[in-house]
Design a protein around this motif. Structure first.
Motif, PDB file in Angstrom:
ATOM      1  N   GLY A   1       0.814  -1.215   0.000  1.00 23.38           N
ATOM      2  CA  GLY A   1       0.000   0.000   0.000  1.00 23.38           C
ATOM      3  C   GLY A   1       0.847   1.265   0.000  1.00 23.38           C
ATOM      4  O   GLY A   1       0.479   2.267  -0.626  1.00 23.38           O
ATOM      5  N   TYR A   2       1.961   1.231   0.718  1.00 22.38           N
ATOM      6  CA  TYR A   2       2.728   2.472   0.911  1.00 22.38           C
ATOM      7  C   TYR A   2       4.079   2.469   0.208  1.00 22.38           C
ATOM      8  O   TYR A   2       4.744   3.509   0.160  1.00 22.38           O
ATOM      9  CB  TYR A   2       2.919   2.733   2.408  1.00 22.38           C
ATOM     10  CG  TYR A   2       1.601   2.807   3.152  1.00 22.38           C
ATOM     11  CD1 TYR A   2       0.724   3.873   2.957  1.00 22.38           C
ATOM     12  CD2 TYR A   2       1.211   1.792   4.030  1.00 22.38           C
ATOM     13  CE1 TYR A   2      -0.495   3.948   3.625  1.00 22.38           C
ATOM     14  CE2 TYR A   2      -0.005   1.848   4.704  1.00 22.38           C
ATOM     15  CZ  TYR A   2      -0.855   2.926   4.497  1.00 22.38           C
ATOM     16  OH  TYR A   2      -2.058   2.986   5.140  1.00 22.38           O
ATOM     17  N   GLY A   3       4.523   1.330  -0.304  1.00 25.19           N
ATOM     18  CA  GLY A   3       5.798   1.286  -1.041  1.00 25.19           C
ATOM     19  C   GLY A   3       5.727   2.271  -2.192  1.00 25.19           C
ATOM     20  O   GLY A   3       4.681   2.428  -2.835  1.00 25.19           O
ATOM     21  N   SER A   4       6.843   2.961  -2.434  1.00 24.40           N
ATOM     22  CA  SER A   4       6.908   3.974  -3.493  1.00 24.40           C
ATOM     23  C   SER A   4       5.802   5.025  -3.310  1.00 24.40           C
ATOM     24  O   SER A   4       5.283   5.569  -4.283  1.00 24.40           O
ATOM     25  CB  SER A   4       6.817   3.327  -4.880  1.00 24.40           C
ATOM     26  OG  SER A   4       7.324   4.216  -5.843  1.00 24.40           O
ATOM     27  N   ALA A   5       5.444   5.284  -2.046  1.00 23.56           N
ATOM     28  CA  ALA A   5       4.410   6.279  -1.705  1.00 23.56           C
ATOM     29  C   ALA A   5       3.085   6.010  -2.421  1.00 23.56           C
ATOM     30  O   ALA A   5       2.331   6.931  -2.734  1.00 23.56           O
ATOM     31  CB  ALA A   5       4.923   7.697  -1.997  1.00 23.56           C
ATOM     32  N   GLY A   6       2.828   4.730  -2.681  1.00 25.10           N
ATOM     33  CA  GLY A   6       1.560   4.366  -3.333  1.00 25.10           C
ATOM     34  C   GLY A   6       1.527   4.713  -4.814  1.00 25.10           C
ATOM     35  O   GLY A   6       0.497   4.548  -5.475  1.00 25.10           O
ATOM     36  N   GLU A   7       2.658   5.170  -5.364  1.00 21.82           N
ATOM     37  CA  GLU A   7       2.672   5.558  -6.784  1.00 21.82           C
ATOM     38  C   GLU A   7       3.076   4.361  -7.648  1.00 21.82           C
ATOM     39  O   GLU A   7       4.030   4.429  -8.431  1.00 21.82           O
ATOM     40  CB  GLU A   7       3.650   6.721  -7.000  1.00 21.82           C
ATOM     41  CG  GLU A   7       3.174   8.017  -6.371  1.00 21.82           C
ATOM     42  CD  GLU A   7       4.221   9.122  -6.438  1.00 21.82           C
ATOM     43  OE1 GLU A   7       3.826  10.280  -6.524  1.00 21.82           O
ATOM     44  OE2 GLU A   7       5.431   8.820  -6.394  1.00 21.82           O
TER      45      GLU A   7
ATOM     46  N   PRO B   1      19.588   5.944   3.312  1.00 21.33           N
ATOM     47  CA  PRO B   1      19.290   4.505   3.379  1.00 21.33           C
ATOM     48  C   PRO B   1      18.260   4.156   4.454  1.00 21.33           C
ATOM     49  O   PRO B   1      17.628   3.104   4.394  1.00 21.33           O
ATOM     50  CB  PRO B   1      20.638   3.865   3.700  1.00 21.33           C
ATOM     51  CG  PRO B   1      21.668   4.906   3.447  1.00 21.33           C
ATOM     52  CD  PRO B   1      21.010   6.244   3.512  1.00 21.33           C
ATOM     53  N   ALA B   2      18.063   5.048   5.430  1.00 19.21           N
ATOM     54  CA  ALA B   2      17.090   4.763   6.486  1.00 19.21           C
ATOM     55  C   ALA B   2      15.649   5.003   6.010  1.00 19.21           C
ATOM     56  O   ALA B   2      14.699   4.515   6.626  1.00 19.21           O
ATOM     57  CB  ALA B   2      17.375   5.637   7.700  1.00 19.21           C
ATOM     58  N   SER B   3      15.477   5.751   4.926  1.00 25.15           N
ATOM     59  CA  SER B   3      14.111   6.066   4.462  1.00 25.15           C
ATOM     60  C   SER B   3      13.486   4.849   3.809  1.00 25.15           C
ATOM     61  O   SER B   3      14.124   4.145   3.038  1.00 25.15           O
ATOM     62  CB  SER B   3      14.133   7.197   3.425  1.00 25.15           C
ATOM     63  OG  SER B   3      14.711   8.347   3.961  1.00 25.15           O
ATOM     64  N   GLU B   4      12.203   4.623   4.138  1.00 26.14           N
ATOM     65  CA  GLU B   4      11.468   3.528   3.488  1.00 26.14           C
ATOM     66  C   GLU B   4      10.499   4.061   2.436  1.00 26.14           C
ATOM     67  O   GLU B   4      10.071   3.354   1.553  1.00 26.14           O
ATOM     68  CB  GLU B   4      10.685   2.746   4.539  1.00 26.14           C
ATOM     69  CG  GLU B   4      11.578   1.984   5.500  1.00 26.14           C
ATOM     70  CD  GLU B   4      10.780   1.462   6.668  1.00 26.14           C
ATOM     71  OE1 GLU B   4      10.434   0.276   6.661  1.00 26.14           O
ATOM     72  OE2 GLU B   4      10.487   2.263   7.580  1.00 26.14           O
ATOM     73  N   MET B   5      10.092   5.316   2.588  1.00 21.96           N
ATOM     74  CA  MET B   5       9.148   5.911   1.635  1.00 21.96           C
ATOM     75  C   MET B   5       9.585   7.343   1.360  1.00 21.96           C
ATOM     76  O   MET B   5       9.899   8.089   2.290  1.00 21.96           O
ATOM     77  CB  MET B   5       7.748   5.882   2.254  1.00 21.96           C
ATOM     78  CG  MET B   5       6.648   6.276   1.308  1.00 21.96           C
ATOM     79  SD  MET B   5       5.047   6.286   2.167  1.00 21.96           S
ATOM     80  CE  MET B   5       4.728   8.043   2.198  1.00 21.96           C
ATOM     81  N   GLY B   6       9.613   7.704   0.076  1.00 18.46           N
ATOM     82  CA  GLY B   6      10.036   9.051  -0.302  1.00 18.46           C
ATOM     83  C   GLY B   6       8.841   9.977  -0.481  1.00 18.46           C
ATOM     84  O   GLY B   6       7.724   9.659  -0.066  1.00 18.46           O
ATOM     85  N   PRO B   7       9.084  11.125  -1.112  1.00 17.61           N
ATOM     86  CA  PRO B   7       8.014  12.093  -1.337  1.00 17.61           C
ATOM     87  C   PRO B   7       7.136  11.702  -2.525  1.00 17.61           C
ATOM     88  O   PRO B   7       7.450  10.756  -3.245  1.00 17.61           O
ATOM     89  CB  PRO B   7       8.804  13.360  -1.671  1.00 17.61           C
ATOM     90  CG  PRO B   7      10.069  12.848  -2.313  1.00 17.61           C
ATOM     91  CD  PRO B   7      10.394  11.571  -1.621  1.00 17.61           C
ATOM     92  N   LEU B   8       6.075  12.471  -2.745  1.00 16.47           N
ATOM     93  CA  LEU B   8       5.287  12.323  -3.972  1.00 16.47           C
ATOM     94  C   LEU B   8       5.988  13.083  -5.089  1.00 16.47           C
ATOM     95  O   LEU B   8       6.907  13.858  -4.852  1.00 16.47           O
ATOM     96  CB  LEU B   8       3.855  12.824  -3.735  1.00 16.47           C
ATOM     97  CG  LEU B   8       3.097  11.904  -2.766  1.00 16.47           C
ATOM     98  CD1 LEU B   8       1.827  12.553  -2.269  1.00 16.47           C
ATOM     99  CD2 LEU B   8       2.792  10.568  -3.409  1.00 16.47           C
ATOM    100  N   VAL B   9       5.538  12.851  -6.315  1.00 21.94           N
ATOM    101  CA  VAL B   9       6.353  13.313  -7.454  1.00 21.94           C
ATOM    102  C   VAL B   9       6.310  14.833  -7.647  1.00 21.94           C
ATOM    103  O   VAL B   9       7.316  15.427  -8.033  1.00 21.94           O
ATOM    104  CB  VAL B   9       5.963  12.552  -8.743  1.00 21.94           C
ATOM    105  CG1 VAL B   9       4.579  12.918  -9.227  1.00 21.94           C
ATOM    106  CG2 VAL B   9       7.013  12.745  -9.824  1.00 21.94           C
TER     107      VAL B   9
END
Ligand code: NAD
Length: 496
Positions: free
Chosen positions: A273-279, A316-324
């Motif tokens: 659901g949340y990987g790649s910020a749902g994109e 490297p600690a981030s699991e989800m980035g921003p929206l585009v």
């Protein structure tokens, strides 16, 4: 300001239309480059170069084409770190996720190295006395790919590896939001020994797309993007005599039956659901909780959310980035507000996330419970980190819900009951099904594609369908007669 140019005839080529678009780093919110936006003249020039290259490339032997694909695959594997950095800089996804998309794209290059086998036709000896029939596959000529922002390397690779291996020249119009990955691929193709002009990149927006859809020398268009644009591409391209496959948007449901392992189902729902910020077009956006599993499942998903690390994709600690883009983040924000006003319960609210980086297009994760099919948050593709839970009483209700949905890309079922899983695979109207697998993207030797509003056209992408899409068959009926038995016969040819 960095200028991102086209790639025509094996060289970086300045835009001449006078139009450019901004490219942002979503993690900082800053504009980092401007990309040339092609007009019809530039598309025309690129297609002429591609047409000349296609005529020569189709004469290259299968061994030669296969050798180029092997080299391309090696270079891509070697340089995947550099490509991942480019993707993260313009798309925002975390580096590990960017590496993941490259790995899945690489599979398509691996598949295409087998082109000598994939191009094999069939042969029937002695269909009539002294007559043989055989079929051969030939390339189409110049073919085009129009790709979305969310997979700037993988989706172009879905298309170009098979198209090029099959002997076509490929013109790519990547997303103008993250255009640099396409140029990295262009340089790798060149280094791999692909003749100049066989892989072309033309950047642009609707103007360039329309020029591609109406250009008489382009035989086929492969598209991936949102459903309204996919429909437009299919209708316009086919109206101009082209073969078109247009993959659209999605609303992927994950059914959790009462017997499922709740902890693994919650892990899967959060990852997908949340990987790649749902994109992702294969993101899970709706969890369908059946019967008494609902509350424990919602609790298990909610318990995982505070631990998710949202941040700059290069960390490297981030699991989800921003929206585009900021506009896309605002759109997703508006859906959270709409869901709340429509009566969904906001279990986790991405708007409240206090530890997000200040700059950039970040948004926290949202979980909406008690979503109903009447709500916009259920019906529309949100394409952000917003997961909805629909509670139903029975398996039959879950399947009816999915089958009534406009989209039919991917779906998944979580259960310990093999019989229920098999029934689901039989019943459900979607192109890709996961059994205890939340994102069932097929491996490269199958093909990728949805049903209903998730795909316009009749072939799926890459794999065997990709070969089918980028080639046409010719059937040859052949006789080597003995001059002594030759005679005139005006009757319709019959088999003897
Ligand atoms: P998009 O439809 O906005 O853009 C896709 C491509 O179409 C881009 O190259 C863009 O420049 C071009 N385009 C945009 N507007 C156009 C117009 N009016 N006329 C002609 N061309 C136009 O999609 P996006 O936002 O880049 O990507 C996200 C969408 O793609 C989501 O809907 C997602 O589900 C879908 N997607 C689907 C799949 C799949 O396999 N089914 C895979 C990835 C993404």
């Amino acid at each position: 300001m960095e200028r991102i140019e086209h790639w025509i005839g094996g060289v970086s080529t300045a835009g001449t239309s006078g139009r450019v678009g901004p490219v942002f780093n979503p993690a900082t919110g800053e504009q980092i480059a401007e990309v040339a936006l092609a007009g019809a003249d530039e598309v025309g020039r690129a297609v002429s170069v591609a047409a000349a290259a296609a005529a020569a490339w189709r004469t290259a032997s299968l061994s030669k084409r296969s050798a180029v694909l092997f080299k391309f695959r090696e270079l891509l594997a070697e340089r995947s770190g550099d490509l991942a950095a480019i993707i993260t800089r313009e798309h925002g996804k975390v580096l590990a996720d960017a590496a993941g998309e490259i790995a899945r794209g690489l599979e398509n290059a691996e598949f295409a190295t087998g082109i000598p086998h994939l191009m094999k036709g069939s042969f029937s000896e002695q269909v009539s006395t002294g007559v043989d029939v055989y079929s051969i596959r030939q390339p189409l000529g110049v073919v085009a790919g129009i790709t979305p922002f969310n997979f700037p390397a993988m989706v172009p690779l879905w298309m170009c590896a098979t198209a090029i291996a099959a002997g076509n020249a490929f013109v790519l119009k990547p997303s103008e939001k993250d255009p640099s990955a396409s140029l990295f691929l262009a340089r790798l193709w060149q280094e791999a020994g692909l003749p100049d002009g066989v892989f072309t990149v033309v950047h642009g927006d609707k103007e360039a797309v329309d020029a591609i859809l109406t250009h008489p020398a382009i035989a086929a268009v492969s598209f991936v993007g949102s459903t309204p644009i996919a429909k437009y591409i299919y209708e316009t391209g086919t109206a101009h005599g082209k073969r078109v496959q247009a993959l659209g948007g999605a609303k992927n449901h994950m059914v959790v039956l009462p017997d499922a392992d709740v902890e693994s189902a919650a892990d899967a729902a959060v990852s997908a659901g949340y990987g790649s910020a749902g994109e992702r077009c294969m993101a899970i956006s709706v969890v369908v909780a059946v019967g008494e599993v609902a509350q424990s499942l919602v609790d298990a998903i909610a318990a995982r959310l505070p631990k998710l690390r949202v941040g700059d994709g290069t960390d490297p600690a981030s699991e989800m980035g921003p929206l585009v883009t900021s506009a896309h983040r605002d759109r997703v924000l508006s859906y959270i507000a709409r869901g709340e006003s429509e009566g969904a319960s906001v279990v986790a609210d991405g708007r409240d996330a206090s530890d997000l980086p200040e700059k950039g297009f970040f948004l926290g994760v949202t979980l909406l419970d008690h979503v109903t099919p009447a709500m916009d948050v259920y019906r529309d593709e949100i394409f952000g980190p917003v997961l909805g839970v629909v509670r139903v009483e029975t398996y039959a209700e879950a399947v009816a819900l999915i089958n009534a949905n406009e989209y039919g890309n991917g779906t998944a079922i979580f259960t310990r009951d093999g019989g229920a899983a098999r029934q689901f695979q039989f019943d459900v109207d979607a192109g890709m099904v996961g059994v205890n697998v939340p994102i069932p993207v097929p491996v490269a030797y199958y093909s990728f594609g949805g049903w209903k509003a998730s795909l316009f056209g009749d072939t799926h992408m890459y794999g065997p369908d990709g070969i089918h899409f980028f080639t046409r068959t010719k059937v040859v009926t052949s006789r080597w007669p003995d001059p002594g038995t030759s005679s005139v016969d005006l009757g319709f040819p019959r088999n003897h």
